[in-house]
Design a protein around this motif. Structure first.
Motif, short mmCIF file in Angstrom:
data_model
loop_
_atom_site.label_atom_id
_atom_site.label_comp_id
_atom_site.label_asym_id
_atom_site.label_seq_id
_atom_site.Cartn_x
_atom_site.Cartn_y
_atom_site.Cartn_z
N ILE A 1 0.90 -1.03 -0.04
CA ILE A 1 0.21 -0.11 -0.04
C ILE A 1 0.84 1.29 0.04
O ILE A 1 1.80 1.27 0.95
N VAL A 2 0.84 2.04 -1.09
CA VAL A 2 1.66 3.16 -1.17
C VAL A 2 1.08 4.47 -0.68
O VAL A 2 0.09 4.95 -1.26
N GLY A 3 1.53 5.01 0.45
CA GLY A 3 0.76 6.25 1.00
C GLY A 3 -0.03 5.82 2.36
O GLY A 3 -0.92 4.97 2.20
N GLY A 4 0.33 6.49 3.34
CA GLY A 4 -0.37 6.22 4.63
C GLY A 4 -1.29 7.43 5.24
O GLY A 4 -1.44 7.63 6.19
N ARG B 1 2.19 8.09 15.85
CA ARG B 1 3.26 7.53 15.12
C ARG B 1 2.87 6.44 14.42
O ARG B 1 1.98 5.72 14.80
N TYR B 2 3.23 6.15 12.95
CA TYR B 2 2.75 4.91 12.42
C TYR B 2 3.14 3.50 13.06
O TYR B 2 2.42 2.59 13.14
N ASP B 3 4.40 3.63 13.70
CA ASP B 3 4.60 2.42 14.41
C ASP B 3 3.83 2.15 15.52
O ASP B 3 3.52 1.11 15.89
N PHE C 1 -2.44 24.98 4.00
CA PHE C 1 -2.86 24.27 5.53
C PHE C 1 -3.19 23.17 5.28
O PHE C 1 -4.37 22.53 5.11
N HIS C 2 -2.24 22.16 5.33
CA HIS C 2 -2.10 20.89 4.86
C HIS C 2 -1.45 20.04 5.74
O HIS C 2 -1.41 18.79 5.74
N SER C 3 -0.30 20.68 6.48
CA SER C 3 0.74 19.92 7.25
C SER C 3 1.07 20.47 8.43
O SER C 3 0.46 21.54 8.89
N PRO D 1 -15.50 24.38 3.01
CA PRO D 1 -15.43 24.23 4.46
C PRO D 1 -14.12 24.25 5.17
O PRO D 1 -14.01 24.86 6.13
N CYS D 2 -13.03 24.03 4.39
CA CYS D 2 -11.77 24.39 5.01
C CYS D 2 -11.54 25.85 5.25
O CYS D 2 -11.03 26.52 6.45
N GLY D 3 -11.93 26.58 3.91
CA GLY D 3 -11.68 28.04 4.34
C GLY D 3 -12.37 28.69 5.35
O GLY D 3 -12.31 29.56 6.13
C1 LIG Z 1 -7.18 21.05 7.21
C2 LIG Z 1 -8.21 19.93 6.49
C3 LIG Z 1 -9.54 19.36 7.05
C4 LIG Z 1 -10.19 18.39 6.44
N1 LIG Z 1 -11.19 18.02 7.14
C5 LIG Z 1 -11.88 17.23 6.41
C6 LIG Z 1 -13.10 16.48 6.92
O1 LIG Z 1 -13.55 17.10 8.11
N2 LIG Z 1 -13.76 15.67 6.47
C7 LIG Z 1 -13.52 14.94 5.23
O2 LIG Z 1 -14.00 14.45 4.84
N3 LIG Z 1 -12.22 15.43 4.81
C8 LIG Z 1 -11.53 16.56 5.34
N4 LIG Z 1 -10.34 16.85 4.63
C9 LIG Z 1 -9.90 16.24 3.58
C10 LIG Z 1 -9.23 14.85 3.94
O3 LIG Z 1 -8.11 14.95 4.83
C11 LIG Z 1 -8.59 14.23 2.68
O4 LIG Z 1 -9.73 14.07 1.72
C12 LIG Z 1 -8.05 13.04 2.99
O5 LIG Z 1 -6.68 13.35 3.73
C13 LIG Z 1 -7.65 11.99 1.57
O6 LIG Z 1 -6.95 11.06 2.27
P1 LIG Z 1 -5.74 10.30 1.20
O7 LIG Z 1 -5.39 8.97 1.94
O8 LIG Z 1 -6.55 10.16 -0.21
O9 LIG Z 1 -4.74 11.37 0.85
P2 LIG Z 1 -3.53 11.86 1.86
O10 LIG Z 1 -4.47 11.92 3.19
O11 LIG Z 1 -3.26 13.04 1.11
O12 LIG Z 1 -2.47 10.92 1.97
C14 LIG Z 1 -1.41 10.47 1.14
C15 LIG Z 1 -0.44 10.08 1.57
O13 LIG Z 1 0.20 9.68 0.76
C16 LIG Z 1 1.93 9.83 0.83
N5 LIG Z 1 2.74 9.65 -0.24
C17 LIG Z 1 2.56 10.64 -1.30
N6 LIG Z 1 3.13 10.26 -2.41
C18 LIG Z 1 3.83 8.96 -1.98
C19 LIG Z 1 4.96 8.06 -2.44
N7 LIG Z 1 5.50 8.45 -3.63
N8 LIG Z 1 5.36 7.16 -1.90
C20 LIG Z 1 4.76 6.76 -0.50
N9 LIG Z 1 3.86 7.47 -0.08
C21 LIG Z 1 3.40 8.66 -0.53
C22 LIG Z 1 1.66 11.10 1.65
O14 LIG Z 1 3.14 11.23 2.44
C23 LIG Z 1 0.48 10.99 2.48
O15 LIG Z 1 0.61 10.70 3.69
C24 LIG Z 1 -9.57 17.92 5.29
C25 LIG Z 1 -8.20 18.22 4.73
C26 LIG Z 1 -7.61 19.35 5.25
C27 LIG Z 1 -6.47 19.64 4.71
#
Ligand SMILES: Cc1cc2nc3c(=O)[nH]c(=O)nc-3n(C[C@H](O)[C@H](O)[C@H](O)COP(=O)(O)OP(=O)(O)OC[C@H]3O[C@@H](n4cnc5c(N)ncnc54)[C@H](O)[C@@H]3O)c2cc1C
Length: 215
Positions: free
Chosen positions: A7-10, A61-63, A124-126, A157-159
């Motif tokens: 699974i690529v991406g956590g 932490r992931y671990d 506002f993402h990290s 919603p975020c804004g």
């Molecule tokens: C401030 C904020 C508030 C939010 N609030 C809500 C909410 O209330 N309700 C809601 O439904 N959604 C909300 N969201 C949106 C929600 O967080 C996202 O939809 C969700 O995080 C998407 O999940 P994801 O696993 O697809 O991607 P991500 O969370 O972006 O995770 C992707 C992961 O992949 C990893 N990655 C990227 N490239 C690679 C690579 N090449 N190799 C290995 N790993 C990699 C990254 O490091 C990251 O950890 C919010 C977002 C933000 C920023």
């Protein structure tokens, strides 16, 4: 030995895929590849900004998260996948065979081609975005200047939530403007939720500017 499901991406997608697969009986080995050490519960990022929650509460932490679930974790970034050989390659120089691969790499903030976004704006993402915003709030509060303003672009919603949180934290040290290119905030929300949001913005004196597109 059977090659793992990788699974690529956590983020939410990848982490919960891994945890669900781990519940299945007789599942193949599972390997999560994620370069960051901590999962971030993004919906609570506002509470980290305000100090209502600590980093350990919304960024475990992931671990710790994966302990006891039978899921391996490689702290690395996938740089290449070869479906013909069922192998993938990481930035850290590893070559890994897989039986299946799940791509859950999410999205990255995008500036929509607006000049200056990369150089002059703040996302506002990290966790580091939160630290930078906290420093900006401190600076605005400690060195008050007349007519200080902070603009949040996009009244989804975020804004809306970020604008309210900023207004709470700034306590009048700067005017918060919320810019929206459409005719109203929360364009996809039900009328009740939009009204609640409008009231929350008004209570905090956040200036909502509709039909205001940043070019
Ligand atoms: C401030 C904020 C508030 C939010 N609030 C809500 C909410 O209330 N309700 C809601 O439904 N959604 C909300 N969201 C949106 C929600 O967080 C996202 O939809 C969700 O995080 C998407 O999940 P994801 O696993 O697809 O991607 P991500 O969370 O972006 O995770 C992707 C992961 O992949 C990893 N990655 C990227 N490239 C690679 C690579 N090449 N190799 C290995 N790993 C990699 C990254 O490091 C990251 O950890 C919010 C977002 C933000 C920023």
């Amino acid at each position: 030995m059977l090659a793992p499901i990788v699974i690529v991406g956590g983020g939410f997608g990848g982490l919960y895929t891994a945890l669900e697969l781990a519940k299945r009986p007789n599942h193949p080995p599972l390997l999560l590849i994620e370069p960051n050490g901590r999962f971030i519960f993004l919906p609570f990022l506002y509470e980290l900004l305000s100090g209502e929650l600590a980093q350990w509460q919304l960024a475990p932490r992931y671990d710790n998260l994966l302990a006891g679930h039978g899921i391996g974790w490689l702290k690395d970034r996938v740089s290449q996948i070869n479906p013909e050989t069922s192998k993938l390659y990481t930035a850290g120089g590893k070559e890994i065979s897989y039986s299946r691969v799940v791509i859950a790499t999410g999205s990255t903030p995008f500036g929509f081609g607006v000049p200056g976004v990369q150089a002059h704006t703040q996302g506002f993402h990290s966790l580091s975005d939160v630290e930078r915003l906290q420093a900006l709030i401190k600076q605005l509060k400690n060195q008050p200047q007349p007519l200080q303003k902070i603009a949040v672009v996009g009244a989804g919603p975020c804004g809306v939530e970020l604008a309210c949180k900023l207004a709470d934290l700034l306590q009048g040290a700067a005017v918060v403007e919320l810019l929206e290119k459409g005719p109203q905030c929360l364009p996809n929300a039900k009328a009740f939720n939009r009204n609640q949001a409008l009231q929350a913005l008004q209570r905090r004196d956040v200036r909502l500017r509709c039909h205001c597109q940043v070019l």
